[in-house]
Write a protein that holds these residues in place. Structure first.
Motif, short mmCIF file in Angstrom:
data_model
loop_
_atom_site.label_atom_id
_atom_site.label_comp_id
_atom_site.label_asym_id
_atom_site.label_seq_id
_atom_site.Cartn_x
_atom_site.Cartn_y
_atom_site.Cartn_z
N ARG A 1 35.79 29.48 -19.64
CA ARG A 1 36.88 28.93 -18.84
C ARG A 1 37.08 29.70 -17.53
O ARG A 1 37.82 29.26 -16.66
CB ARG A 1 38.18 28.93 -19.64
CG ARG A 1 38.65 30.31 -20.08
CD ARG A 1 39.99 30.19 -20.77
NE ARG A 1 40.44 31.45 -21.32
CZ ARG A 1 41.71 31.71 -21.62
NH1 ARG A 1 42.64 30.80 -21.38
NH2 ARG A 1 42.05 32.87 -22.13
N TYR A 2 36.41 30.85 -17.41
CA TYR A 2 36.53 31.65 -16.19
C TYR A 2 35.37 31.41 -15.22
O TYR A 2 35.36 31.98 -14.13
CB TYR A 2 36.58 33.14 -16.53
CG TYR A 2 37.71 33.52 -17.46
CD1 TYR A 2 39.02 33.62 -17.00
CD2 TYR A 2 37.45 33.76 -18.81
CE1 TYR A 2 40.05 33.97 -17.88
CE2 TYR A 2 38.47 34.12 -19.68
CZ TYR A 2 39.76 34.21 -19.21
OH TYR A 2 40.78 34.56 -20.07
N ALA A 3 34.40 30.60 -15.61
CA ALA A 3 33.18 30.45 -14.81
C ALA A 3 33.46 29.83 -13.45
O ALA A 3 34.24 28.86 -13.34
CB ALA A 3 32.16 29.61 -15.57
N LEU A 4 32.84 30.39 -12.42
CA LEU A 4 32.90 29.86 -11.07
C LEU A 4 31.51 29.37 -10.66
O LEU A 4 30.55 29.47 -11.44
CB LEU A 4 33.40 30.95 -10.11
CG LEU A 4 34.80 31.51 -10.42
CD1 LEU A 4 35.13 32.65 -9.46
CD2 LEU A 4 35.85 30.42 -10.36
N GLY A 5 31.42 28.84 -9.46
CA GLY A 5 30.17 28.22 -9.03
C GLY A 5 28.97 29.14 -9.12
O GLY A 5 27.91 28.75 -9.61
#
Length: 328
Positions: free
Chosen positions: A293-297
């Protein structure tokens, strides 16, 4: 503390009709003399395969594609079959996950323990039989002499597990790898097996690697822990720091999924959404990103390296600073 075993960039794949399955993807770690190290992660994370690889037990269609495993100043992966005979079961021993399957169903138990002794130690058959009774008594089997003529199907699961422990300890190894040694027994026997292994480790001073799904076992037996996901080590830390300040979202998910005694009645257990990636798929970016849920591009574009995020604490996460309890 001196390292007794050093693993460098270990990679294992299995060749299938659908292509290569990459089970272990470049793990590196040290095991210190007398240390208790836990390896945790979901099924399919590569825990067992990595330990079998460092013992030279990967058979076709499996293949160790790269890596080094240093023990006693030598790379074990360069060993001949004869050289492995001097190490495997003698210097480095394994307790397999399924004790019943690990034992030979057509040989008496006594013959199997005696074989482990006569292969590695200069003992006669009669001396090995006497020593077998001693070993079986040491692992908590009452009236062990009566067990020598019995077969696997005549024993309980807990007794079979104790027999495999006796066989693993027969040659007094320097390193013992315990692969889910309590997964096939009930809770009462599980506690007994854990206490037995902990006490025998303290008595002998051997190093141990615990492979487990159970974080409760980790807290009880280990000083340091490796968290594996998709064939990689994603976090490495002392156990105290891992429980108090995890720095990888996967570890946080594992800790959050533990049943809690102080939870509300009827409260549902938490889980990590999604599934681990297929190990035959080409992985771009962080393998945990689709479930995080913390993943960014950028998390989906490049796989993060395992870096030191605090003293003795390592994590493979681009966003590890977000989870720093000191806010640095």
């Amino acid at each position: 503390m001196a390292s007794i075993l050093t693993v460098q960039d270990l990679r294992v794949h299995f060749n299938t009709e659908q292509g290569a399955v990459h089970a272990v993807n470049g793990i590196s770690f040290d095991l210190h003399a007398g240390e208790s190290l836990a390896v945790v992660g979901e099924s399919g994370a590569g825990k067992t395969v990595s330990m079998l690889a460092l013992m030279g037990l990967i058979d076709p269609p499996g293949e160790i594609s790269s890596g080094r495993v240093f023990y006693g100043g030598k790379d074990l992966l360069q060993n001949s079959a004869e050289e492995w005979q001097q190490v495997r079961g003698c210097k480095i021993a394994l307790i397999q996950q399924d004790a019943v399957a690990a034992l030979n169903p057509v040989l008496p138990i006594g013959d199997q323990v005696c074989e482990a002794l006569t292969i590695h130690l200069p003992l006669t058959k009669s001396e090995a039989c006497l020593r077998s009774v001693e070993l079986l008594s040491q692992v908590g089997i009452p009236d062990a002499g009566r067990l020598l003529d019995r077969y696997v199907h005549q024993l309980s699961g807990g007794t079979c597990q104790r027999v495999t422990i006796a066989i693993a300890l027969a040659a007094q190894p320097e390193i013992l790898i315990a692969d889910e040694p309590t997964s096939a027994v009930d809770v009462t026997v599980q506690a007994q097996i854990i206490d037995l292994l902990v006490s025998m480790q303290r008595r002998s001073g051997m190093a141990m690697i615990w492979i487990t799904h159970d974080l409760g076992v980790v807290a009880r037996v280990a000083r340091r822990v490796l968290v594996m996901y998709a064939g990689r080590i994603v976090e490495e830390s002392r156990v105290v720091e891992l429980f108090s300040a995890p720095r990888h979202p996967y570890t946080m998910g594992l800790l959050a999924a533990r049943p809690r005694l102080d939870g509300e009645p009827g409260e549902r257990l938490r889980s990590i959404p999604g599934q681990p990636p297929g190990m035959g798929e080409e992985q771009r970016g962080c393998p945990f990103a689709p479930r995080c849920r913390y993943a960014l591009g950028h998390c989906r574009l490049e796989n993060p390296p395992l870096v030191e995020v605090a003293a003795g604490h390592y994590a493979a996460c681009w966003e590890h600073r977000r989870f720093d309890p000191e806010g640095s």
